[in-house]
Design a protein around this motif. Structure first.
Motif, short mmCIF file in Angstrom:
data_model
loop_
_atom_site.label_atom_id
_atom_site.label_comp_id
_atom_site.label_asym_id
_atom_site.label_seq_id
_atom_site.Cartn_x
_atom_site.Cartn_y
_atom_site.Cartn_z
N UNK A 59 0.81 -1.20 0.00
CA UNK A 59 0.00 0.00 0.00
C UNK A 59 0.85 1.27 0.00
N UNK A 60 2.02 1.18 0.65
CA UNK A 60 2.82 2.39 0.82
C UNK A 60 4.08 2.38 -0.04
N UNK A 61 4.07 1.56 -1.10
CA UNK A 61 5.21 1.57 -2.02
C UNK A 61 4.69 1.73 -3.45
N UNK A 62 5.54 2.15 -4.38
CA UNK A 62 5.06 2.42 -5.74
C UNK A 62 4.59 1.18 -6.49
N UNK A 63 3.88 1.42 -7.57
CA UNK A 63 3.25 0.35 -8.35
C UNK A 63 4.14 -0.20 -9.44
N UNK A 64 4.97 0.65 -10.03
CA UNK A 64 5.75 0.20 -11.18
C UNK A 64 7.17 -0.12 -10.75
N UNK A 65 7.85 -0.91 -11.56
CA UNK A 65 9.23 -1.29 -11.25
C UNK A 65 10.11 -0.05 -11.19
N UNK A 66 9.92 0.86 -12.14
CA UNK A 66 10.70 2.09 -12.15
C UNK A 66 10.47 2.86 -10.84
N UNK A 67 9.23 2.96 -10.44
CA UNK A 67 8.89 3.66 -9.21
C UNK A 67 9.51 3.00 -7.99
N UNK A 68 9.48 1.66 -7.99
CA UNK A 68 10.05 0.92 -6.86
C UNK A 68 11.54 1.22 -6.72
N UNK A 69 12.24 1.28 -7.85
CA UNK A 69 13.69 1.51 -7.81
C UNK A 69 13.98 2.91 -7.25
N UNK A 70 13.23 3.90 -7.70
CA UNK A 70 13.44 5.27 -7.20
C UNK A 70 13.16 5.34 -5.70
N UNK A 71 12.05 4.72 -5.32
CA UNK A 71 11.63 4.71 -3.91
C UNK A 71 12.66 4.02 -3.02
N UNK A 72 13.13 2.86 -3.48
CA UNK A 72 14.09 2.09 -2.68
C UNK A 72 15.42 2.83 -2.58
N UNK A 73 15.84 3.45 -3.68
CA UNK A 73 17.09 4.20 -3.65
C UNK A 73 16.96 5.37 -2.66
N UNK A 74 15.80 6.03 -2.68
CA UNK A 74 15.55 7.12 -1.74
C UNK A 74 15.62 6.63 -0.30
N UNK A 75 15.03 5.46 -0.03
CA UNK A 75 15.08 4.88 1.31
C UNK A 75 16.53 4.65 1.73
N UNK A 76 17.32 4.11 0.81
CA UNK A 76 18.71 3.78 1.12
C UNK A 76 19.53 5.02 1.44
N UNK A 77 19.39 6.04 0.60
CA UNK A 77 20.17 7.27 0.80
C UNK A 77 19.75 7.94 2.11
N UNK A 78 18.44 8.06 2.33
CA UNK A 78 17.95 8.72 3.55
C UNK A 78 18.41 7.99 4.81
N UNK A 79 18.38 6.66 4.75
CA UNK A 79 18.79 5.88 5.92
C UNK A 79 20.22 6.24 6.34
N UNK A 80 21.11 6.27 5.36
CA UNK A 80 22.51 6.57 5.68
C UNK A 80 22.66 8.03 6.12
N UNK A 81 21.95 8.95 5.46
CA UNK A 81 22.03 10.36 5.87
C UNK A 81 21.58 10.52 7.32
N UNK A 82 20.48 9.85 7.67
CA UNK A 82 20.00 9.93 9.07
C UNK A 82 21.05 9.35 10.02
N UNK A 83 21.61 8.22 9.65
CA UNK A 83 22.58 7.56 10.54
C UNK A 83 23.84 8.42 10.73
N UNK A 84 24.26 9.10 9.65
CA UNK A 84 25.53 9.82 9.67
C UNK A 84 25.39 11.23 10.22
N UNK A 85 24.34 11.93 9.85
CA UNK A 85 24.32 13.37 10.07
C UNK A 85 23.21 13.86 11.00
N UNK A 86 22.56 12.97 11.74
CA UNK A 86 21.58 13.42 12.73
C UNK A 86 22.01 12.90 14.09
#
Lengths: 435, 324
Positions: B262-289
């Motif tokens: 329900x809370x993830x994109x429908x298309x493969x392209x969308x999933x890749x963008x969404x997952x990459x965003x999750x990955x980058x944000x996770x590390x940014x939060x871990x490193x710089x907050x």
């Protein structure tokens, strides 16, 4: 050999249980019902009245409209009724009911047509009563006569047969191979199309072998293997898989220089040019969990479905659903008194379990319908708009592109009636456009 | 009748095609997720004791109860049969510290089911992952208890007084655990997040059953690993990707939380963008907050971005490009 494919689609169980069942003629039964609409286009007017004696191959319905095809009697006998009846849609159509005399006396008009030009070929195809035998029922001569200036470079012969259960085209490929090639050659010759490709799914190796062997004798006819994936046999998917071309929205195959014909249709043309016997018989697959002895049968058009099922041992249990055509796009029927039509390629009888309609649950946005849609639509979104009656948004989600293949419904874990609401939405868009 | 003839006045199922359906049902999908979470739950109970089992039982039971009561209060159909409330309860427990007071866990269940899920319309309508939103709510409300970690019963360093998660140790400058212990789950953390091994087994099951596709987990973990390496603490390209991939909630987040339909994109392209965003944000939060962990907030933020991603990754219209 390369395997051709398209994007999207689903993979229902093939259920080709009748592959190895040779076609058997079921002969003349007690009653024939011939509707005057058996095709896309203008209805025919009945040319006979109650009490008339008709013969096999006699024209009993015709019209002057171009997009239509004449209708012939499949038996000799006496017309017992000419009246409006409800067949499978909601509108009544004129039906001619005939009581066969069993003699099968052939009409004196039956003679091989004289074909010596493109025009006479197209006229002959119209006179044959041929409408697309693959299931859509589009008059064949209309396809063969594209608008002026349109150049067609590829004749695609559709032998994909991607619908589960149906094996009638497969049997056609095995039992009528020579006529298929003869018919293709007629079409190529009289329309001036340079080459033909026969597309067939790779779950039919025997037919591929037989067709490929026969194709060796012709430099301009090739056999192409298609991935077994529904709806591989849909015109647009077939063209995409075999030529890489996409038919633009609202356009027809001839807009991408293709002509698609069903394999049984071309084989029929060969037989018609040889004998002059019009379209009065169909090869039909009879299957489903409520049929005792599934098989392939040759049926005279107009034979009640009850008799066709009866020729296959009758019902094995009380049927819950009767379908004319395949389980993905076929039409479910309200009665087995309805007749076999020109476009009937299968009759399926499901028991009450297989024929039941599952309950609907809320969409969980899993995206399966999006990935399955061969037309790149967002089925869940169209479904949502239609149910919310937000009809103004329907055109922006390209609702009219939908080919109604049903992949979205098949794949939906919530069992939502997606394509059904798309059909409703298309109708609403069409009505709005008319205003 | 024995001749196979029936009077067909019972053909009630005259309906519009298609007439067949695949065997996949919402309930079956949810059951598969539950099965896939068995290894992680078992690992949690093994490392943190029966208290973890009690926590799981309480969140599952309370989520199902809240689902039932809310639907009843809203005069809607009963939906506990689709098993989605069980999944939410299970995921919630696995994302909580094993020793969390049970009443706090029940408040989490209430927030997940009633506020995040049912008030937005129930299954398929929530715009945030219910279990993660509840976790975030609990972190804000009960910060200390939500960051009090239990030492695994099997842990060797018996003299540890205050126990830290690997990411906590990284932030505070404590001793980092062995990578093997992190892979197996012999470290501090939320009940079900510590054992990468158990989570990967569950992930493989989900892939094999066709419940999820590889795109979100692989892209999420890959992107996080890449950025952990690039943004190392001792300068560019010095990070330890393996440590970051195995630490904290990344595995459970990438395999089980970010893949929520329900809370993830429908298309493969969308999933890749969404997952990459999750990955980058996770590390940014871990490193710089000042937070040691960022998986929950990364996924929640990307949940909110899903409608935009969906809008910009619509599949191209068939026949839309000139190709004649």
């Amino acid at each position: 050999m390369k395997i051709h494919n398209f994007k999207g689609g689903v993979h229902p169980p093939h259920s080709k249980n009748t592959m190895n069942c040779p076609s058997v003629s079921i002969g003349v039964r007690e009653k024939i019902i011939i509707p005057m609409v058996q095709h896309i286009g203008a209805p025919c007017q009945a040319l006979v009245k109650k009490g008339d004696y008709v013969k096999v191959g006699q024209v009993i319905g015709n019209t002057d409209a171009f997009v239509s095809a004449p209708i012939h009697s499949s038996v000799s006998g006496t017309v017992t009724a000419v009246e409006e009846r409800i067949i499978s849609g909601s509108r009544p159509v004129v039906c001619v009911e005939i009581k066969p005399d069993g003699l099968q006396a052939v009409s004196e008009d039956i003679a091989p047509p004289v074909v010596d030009s493109r025009e006479s070929f197209i006229r002959a195809v119209r006179d044959s009563g041929l409408t697309g035998l693959g299931g859509a029922g589009f008059p064949a001569h209309v396809k063969l006569n594209p608008p002026k200036g349109v150049k067609i470079d590829t004749l695609i012969i559709n032998a994909a047969e991607c619908e589960p259960y149906i094996t009638s085209d497969y049997r056609e490929c095995l039992e009528n191979t020579a006529d298929i090639f003869e018919g293709i050659n007629h079409v190529l010759k009289w329309t001036g199309i340079p080459r033909a490709i026969i597309g067939i799914e790779d779950n039919k190796p025997e037919a591929i072998k037989k067709l490929s062997e026969a194709a060796n004798g012709f430099s301009n006819i090739t056999v192409a293997r298609l991935k077994s994936r529904y709806p591989q046999g849909a015109e647009k998917m077939l063209i995409k898989a075999l030529t890489g071309r996409e038919v633009p929205p609202g356009k027809l195959p001839h807009d991408v220089s293709c002509l698609v014909m069903n394999v049984a249709s071309v084989a029929f043309i060969a037989g018609y040019l040889r004998t002059g016997m019009p379209l009065i018989q169909k090869r039909v697959t009879v299957d489903g969990s409520a049929v005792r002895n599934p098989g392939n049968v040759l049926v005279l058009i107009g034979t009640p479905i009850k008799d066709v099922i009866g020729s296959c041992g009758g019902y094995s249990s009380e049927p819950g659903k009767l379908i004319m055509g395949g389980p993905m796009m076929g039409v479910s029927l309200y009665s087995d008194d309805l007749p076999v039509m020109k476009y009937t390629n299968a009759i399926l009888a499901f028991d009450s379990r297989d024929g039941s309609i599952p309950d609907e649950y809320p969409c969980i946005r899993c995206g399966r319908c999006v990935r399955a849609c061969p037309m790149n639509l967002l089925p869940f979104e169209i479904d949502r708009l239609v149910r919310a009656r937000m009809y103004d948004g329907l055109e922006s989600v390209n609702i009219t592109d939908c080919i109604e293949c049903g992949c979205c419904v098949y794949t939906c874990p919530s069992k939502r009636l997606i394509v059904q609401s798309i059909r409703l939405g298309k109708d609403i868009v069409r009505r709005k456009a008319k205003k | 009748m024995d001749k196979g003839e029936y009077v067909l006045d019972n053909l009630i199922n005259v309906s519009s095609s298609p007439h067949i359906r695949s065997g996949v049902t919402t309930r079956r999908l949810m059951l598969d997720v539950i099965i896939a979470l068995i290894p992680a739950s078992a690992a949690g109970i093994y490392f943190f004791g029966l208290r973890a089992a009690l926590l799981i039982a309480v969140t599952v039971a309370s989520c199902v109860l809240f689902e039932y009561l809310t639907r009843k209060a809203l005069k809607r159909s009963n939906t506990i049969g689709d098993l989605s409330a069980v999944v939410t309860g299970l995921l919630l427990a696995l994302n909580l510290p094993p020793e969390l007071p049970l009443w706090m866990a029940i408040i989490g269940s209430f927030f997940a089911i009633v506020i995040v899920k049912q008030l937005f319309g129930g299954i398929g309508q929530n715009f945030l992952n219910p279990a993660l939103a509840a976790r975030a709510f609990l972190v804000i409300s009960y910060g200390t208890r939500m960051t009090t970690w239990t030492q695994p019963s099997t842990y060797a360093a018996a003299d540890a007084v205050s126990f830290a998660t690997p990411l906590g140790a990284l932030k505070e400058g404590g001793q980092l655990p062995d990578l093997i212990d992190m892979f197996i789950g012999n470290i501090g953390g939320s009940t079900g997040e510590t054992s990468a091994l158990a989570l990967i087994i569950g992930g493989i099951y989900l892939l094999a059953r066709g419940v999820i596709t590889w795109h979100i987990p692989v892209v999420y973990i890959g992107t996080a690993g890449l950025f952990a390496w690039i943004l190392g603490r001792d300068g560019l390209l010095t990070g330890n990707p393996l440590f970051h991939v195995l630490a904290g909630g990344l595995m459970i987040g990438a395999i089980f939380m970010a893949t929520d339909y329900t809370t993830s994109p429908m298309t493969v392209k969308g999933m890749v963008i969404y997952a990459a965003g999750c990955g980058i944000l996770t590390i940014l939060f871990r490193m710089y907050t000042n937070m040691p962990e960022g998986v929950s907030y990364a996924i929640l933020l990307m949940n909110v971005a899903v409608p935009i991603i969906d809008r910009f990754t619509k599949p191209g219209r068939f026949g839309g490009a000139a190709n004649v």
